[in-house]
Structure formats: C-alpha cells, structure tokens
Design an enzyme around this catalytic site. Structure first.
Site, PDB file in Angstrom:
ATOM      1  CB  SER A 179     -21.225 -19.457  36.924  1.00  0.00           C
ATOM      2  OG  SER A 179     -22.144 -18.984  37.864  1.00  0.00           O
ATOM      3  CG  LEU A 193     -18.467 -12.095  40.200  1.00  0.00           C
ATOM      4  CD1 LEU A 193     -17.533 -11.729  41.343  1.00  0.00           C
ATOM      5  CD2 LEU A 193     -19.483 -10.989  39.951  1.00  0.00           C
ATOM      6  CG  ASP A 222     -16.760 -23.144  35.177  1.00  0.00           C
ATOM      7  OD1 ASP A 222     -17.012 -21.948  35.405  1.00  0.00           O
ATOM      8  OD2 ASP A 222     -17.102 -24.077  35.952  1.00  0.00           O
ATOM      9  CG  ASP A 277      -9.832 -28.936  39.563  1.00  0.00           C
ATOM     10  OD1 ASP A 277      -9.542 -27.819  40.044  1.00  0.00           O
ATOM     11  OD2 ASP A 277     -10.041 -29.942  40.258  1.00  0.00           O
ATOM     12  CE1 TYR A 301     -15.165 -17.294  48.979  1.00  0.00           C
ATOM     13  CE2 TYR A 301     -15.582 -15.375  50.355  1.00  0.00           C
ATOM     14  CZ  TYR A 301     -15.544 -15.980  49.101  1.00  0.00           C
ATOM     15  OH  TYR A 301     -15.896 -15.260  47.988  1.00  0.00           O
ATOM     16  CG  PHE A 344     -20.811  -8.568  42.885  1.00  0.00           C
ATOM     17  CD1 PHE A 344     -20.110  -7.925  43.896  1.00  0.00           C
ATOM     18  CD2 PHE A 344     -20.858  -7.962  41.642  1.00  0.00           C
ATOM     19  CE1 PHE A 344     -19.470  -6.717  43.669  1.00  0.00           C
ATOM     20  CE2 PHE A 344     -20.225  -6.755  41.402  1.00  0.00           C
ATOM     21  CZ  PHE A 344     -19.532  -6.128  42.411  1.00  0.00           C
TER      22      PHE A 344
HETATM   23  N1  LIG Z   1     -20.820 -13.395  44.383  1.00  0.00           N
HETATM   24  C1  LIG Z   1     -20.258 -12.712  45.371  1.00  0.00           C
HETATM   25  O1  LIG Z   1     -20.924 -12.052  46.173  1.00  0.00           O
HETATM   26  C2  LIG Z   1     -18.758 -12.715  45.540  1.00  0.00           C
HETATM   27  C3  LIG Z   1     -18.214 -11.841  46.469  1.00  0.00           C
HETATM   28  C4  LIG Z   1     -16.842 -11.811  46.652  1.00  0.00           C
HETATM   29  C5  LIG Z   1     -16.036 -12.649  45.918  1.00  0.00           C
HETATM   30  N2  LIG Z   1     -16.593 -13.511  45.022  1.00  0.00           N
HETATM   31  C6  LIG Z   1     -15.670 -14.378  44.280  1.00  0.00           C
HETATM   32  O2  LIG Z   1     -15.859 -14.170  42.904  1.00  0.00           O
HETATM   33  C7  LIG Z   1     -15.513 -15.361  42.185  1.00  0.00           C
HETATM   34  C8  LIG Z   1     -16.650 -15.695  41.255  1.00  0.00           C
HETATM   35  O3  LIG Z   1     -17.772 -16.011  42.055  1.00  0.00           O
HETATM   36  P1  LIG Z   1     -19.264 -15.997  41.507  1.00  0.00           P
HETATM   37  O4  LIG Z   1     -20.062 -15.232  42.481  1.00  0.00           O
HETATM   38  O5  LIG Z   1     -19.269 -15.630  40.089  1.00  0.00           O
HETATM   39  O6  LIG Z   1     -19.619 -17.541  41.746  1.00  0.00           O
HETATM   40  P2  LIG Z   1     -20.251 -18.637  40.795  1.00  0.00           P
HETATM   41  O7  LIG Z   1     -20.508 -19.802  41.668  1.00  0.00           O
HETATM   42  O8  LIG Z   1     -21.386 -18.027  40.024  1.00  0.00           O
HETATM   43  O9  LIG Z   1     -19.079 -18.953  39.755  1.00  0.00           O
HETATM   44  C9  LIG Z   1     -17.921 -19.636  40.127  1.00  0.00           C
HETATM   45  C10 LIG Z   1     -17.513 -20.532  38.986  1.00  0.00           C
HETATM   46  O10 LIG Z   1     -16.287 -21.163  39.351  1.00  0.00           O
HETATM   47  C11 LIG Z   1     -16.331 -22.504  38.895  1.00  0.00           C
HETATM   48  N3  LIG Z   1     -15.406 -23.338  39.665  1.00  0.00           N
HETATM   49  C12 LIG Z   1     -15.507 -23.736  40.953  1.00  0.00           C
HETATM   50  N4  LIG Z   1     -14.469 -24.512  41.289  1.00  0.00           N
HETATM   51  C13 LIG Z   1     -13.674 -24.608  40.182  1.00  0.00           C
HETATM   52  C14 LIG Z   1     -12.457 -25.271  39.897  1.00  0.00           C
HETATM   53  N5  LIG Z   1     -11.826 -26.020  40.828  1.00  0.00           N
HETATM   54  N6  LIG Z   1     -11.918 -25.148  38.664  1.00  0.00           N
HETATM   55  C15 LIG Z   1     -12.559 -24.418  37.705  1.00  0.00           C
HETATM   56  N7  LIG Z   1     -13.728 -23.775  37.921  1.00  0.00           N
HETATM   57  C16 LIG Z   1     -14.271 -23.870  39.145  1.00  0.00           C
HETATM   58  C17 LIG Z   1     -17.793 -22.909  39.089  1.00  0.00           C
HETATM   59  O11 LIG Z   1     -18.129 -24.059  38.305  1.00  0.00           O
HETATM   60  C18 LIG Z   1     -18.521 -21.644  38.671  1.00  0.00           C
HETATM   61  O12 LIG Z   1     -18.841 -21.667  37.290  1.00  0.00           O
HETATM   62  C19 LIG Z   1     -15.216 -16.404  43.246  1.00  0.00           C
HETATM   63  O13 LIG Z   1     -13.828 -16.495  43.435  1.00  0.00           O
HETATM   64  C20 LIG Z   1     -15.883 -15.849  44.486  1.00  0.00           C
HETATM   65  O14 LIG Z   1     -15.257 -16.312  45.656  1.00  0.00           O
HETATM   66  C21 LIG Z   1     -17.934 -13.568  44.808  1.00  0.00           C
END
Ligand SMILES: NC(=O)c1ccc[n+]([C@@H]2O[C@H](COP(=O)([O-])OP(=O)(O)OC[C@H]3O[C@@H](n4cnc5c(N)ncnc54)[C@H](O)[C@@H]3O)[C@@H](O)[C@H]2O)c1
Length: 256
Positions: free
Chosen positions: A15, A17, A36, A59, A162, A195
């Site tokens: 998913s 990023l 994932d 995980d 967080y 994002f």
């Molecule tokens: N979207 C934003 O605005 C934003 C901003 C700052 C930081 N982030 C960080 O960027 C990263 C990616 O976030 P995103 O927005 O793409 O979120 P997202 O929810 O689209 O993707 C996160 C992915 O991580 C996977 N995941 C969750 N727990 C897991 C585990 N224990 N083991 C393996 N996979 C696991 C989920 O299944 C998902 O596919 C995260 O670390 C998030 O904290 C996101």
C-alpha cells in the site's frame, strides 16, 4: 547504488508509500520482495509488479517471518542489497480521554512495536545479510531507508504513541549509519508530511482537501510517487548517509 541485478526488501509495499517505492524500483530494473502483513494487498501488488517481484506475508515485528523474506530474496533473486522500511500504523489516542480515562498501554505499545521495533528488526536482520555482499567499486554493500514522520518533531495531541515511535526511528538513524559505515551500508530516513495514501482513507474528501491546504507549498497532499522519487535519489546519491530528510512542503503541524 545501481538498481540492476539488485534486490530490495520493501516493507508495507502492499500500500501507499511502500507500494509506490516498490513500483519505482521495478521500473528501475531492480528485484523487489514485498513484505506486508496484508495478504490481499501484497498479492495484488505482486500481480501488478510482475515476475521481478515476490510477495511474502510478513509481520515486520517477527524475526522468523523477516528471515523467511530474506531467504526468499536469496533463493529467488540476488540476495539483499537494499531495504525500504515503509510498514507502519497510525495510532491515535489521548493520554486522558474525555472522561479522564488513561490511554490504553496496549495501544501505545502497538505503535512503538510496529513502527519502531519492527523497523529495527528488519534493519538488524537485513544488515546481517548485506554485510556479506561483495562491495561495489565505491565500497557499497547496501542501503537502508526508513520512514519516520514529521510527527517525530511536532506531534499533535493524540499522537503520543505515533510520535514516540517515529522519533525513535529518527533517533536511531545516525548511530546505525555510523556503525554500518564500516560495511559500506548507508542508512537514511525520510520524514514525510501529509501524504495521500490509504492511511488517510478514514478522512472525508473534504477533510483531506483542507489538510492539503495547510501545506505552504505546494498547497496539497504529497503523492506517493514523490516519496518514491526521494527514495530513489537516496539510493543513487552515495553521499547521503545518516540523515533524516523532511518531505513536507514546509508544513509544520499545530497542536490539534
Ligand atoms: N500517509 C502519510 O501521510 C504519512 C505521513 C508520515 C509518515 N507516514 C508513514 O509512512 C509509512 C507508510 O504509510 P502509508 O501512508 O503508505 O500507509 P498505508 O496504510 O497505506 O501502508 C502501510 C502498510 O504497512 C502494512 N503494515 C502494517 N503493519 C505491518 C506489520 N506489522 N508488518 C508488515 N506490514 C505492516 C500495512 O498492511 C500497509 O500495507 C508508515 O510508516 C507511516 O507511518 C505516512
């Protein structure tokens, strides 16, 4: 580091990023192992990326499962040359709720366990493999890119878990980069602003739009391919090491 014949582990690649970064790596000619916890999302991503990718349900907090992903990278592709740590969860909860009840300790721990300890777990196991790689002409054996958040610096009310988890990722970037330098393994962290990914899917279109408007420039949400593009630059630019880079359009979060 070049992409050709190199294999990257991308956590959270089902998913958002991580997914965009996995696509970028495939476009550049690398092999990608998708780690994932979400089986459906991981399988869909593998189908989208094609034969140079493999999904393995993982995980990031599990030693056994991350080792299985590393084994897959070795047996199916060319080993492990890079890691993009993008798996993460957004935990929201106040220290005291509106009735004065304390934050669930379990929920606080969940955020730190997945976002911080999970990231470290993947780093330590992948580093063990990368340290054995033959060095490139420039002495490189591997690259690690982590994902923090601007909440590491200006966390909002409700982001104790967080922000704690993400500032842990920021804090460990330099000491790990210093330590792994002797192996030619670089470590950088991206701290994204806001994002447009499924992580924000619970918000209405209006709420997302207004969140975008608080960004000074460009006044919109970041796109996952912009994150992937910075990850690509970090991979290519050998001089980047031990650094945390904000990618946020100059936004600074307020208390609420
Ligand atoms: N979207 C934003 O605005 C934003 C901003 C700052 C930081 N982030 C960080 O960027 C990263 C990616 O976030 P995103 O927005 O793409 O979120 P997202 O929810 O689209 O993707 C996160 C992915 O991580 C996977 N995941 C969750 N727990 C897991 C585990 N224990 N083991 C393996 N996979 C696991 C989920 O299944 C998902 O596919 C995260 O670390 C998030 O904290 C996101």
């Amino acid at each position: 580091m070049d992409y050709k014949d190199r294999t990257f582990l991308v956590t959270g690649a089902g998913s958002g990023l991580g997914g965009a970064t996995a696509s970028m790596l495939i476009e550049q000619g690398a092999y990608v192992v998708i780690l994932d916890i979400n089986e459906q999302a991981g399988k869909e991503k593998e189908a989208e990326l094609g034969v140079n990718s493999r999904f393995i349900k993982t995980d990031v907090t599990s030693e056994e499962e991350v080792m299985a992903a590393i084994e897959l990278a070795k047996t199916t592709f060319t080993g492990v040359h890079g890691v993009i740590n993008a798996a993460g969860v957004a935990i929201v909860g106040k220290v005291l709720d509106r009735d004065g009840n304390p934050h669930s300790l379990e929920l606080f721990t969940k955020g730190v366990t997945i976002n911080l300890i999970g990231t470290f777990n993947v780093i330590r196991l992948a580093a063990q493999m990368m340290a054995k790689n033959d060095p490139t002409e420039g002495g490189e054996r591997g690259i690690i890119i982590n994902t923090a958040s601007i909440a590491a610096y200006e966390g909002q009310i409700g982001q104790a878990s967080y922000s704690a988890s993400k500032s842990g990722v920021v804090g460990m970037t330099l000491p790990i980069a210093r330590e792994l330098a002797r192996y030619g393994i670089r470590v950088c962290t991206i701290a994204p602003g806001i994002f447009e990914t499924p992580m924000l899917s619970e918000l209405s279109d209006e709420a997302r739009e207004s969140l975008g408007q608080i960004v000074p420039f460009p006044p919109r949400l970041g796109q996952p391919n912009e994150f992937a593009s910075l990850a690509g630059h970090i991979i290519e630019n050998v001089m980047l090491n031990g650094e945390v880079i904000r990618l946020d359009g100059a936004v600074r979060l307020t208390a609420k």
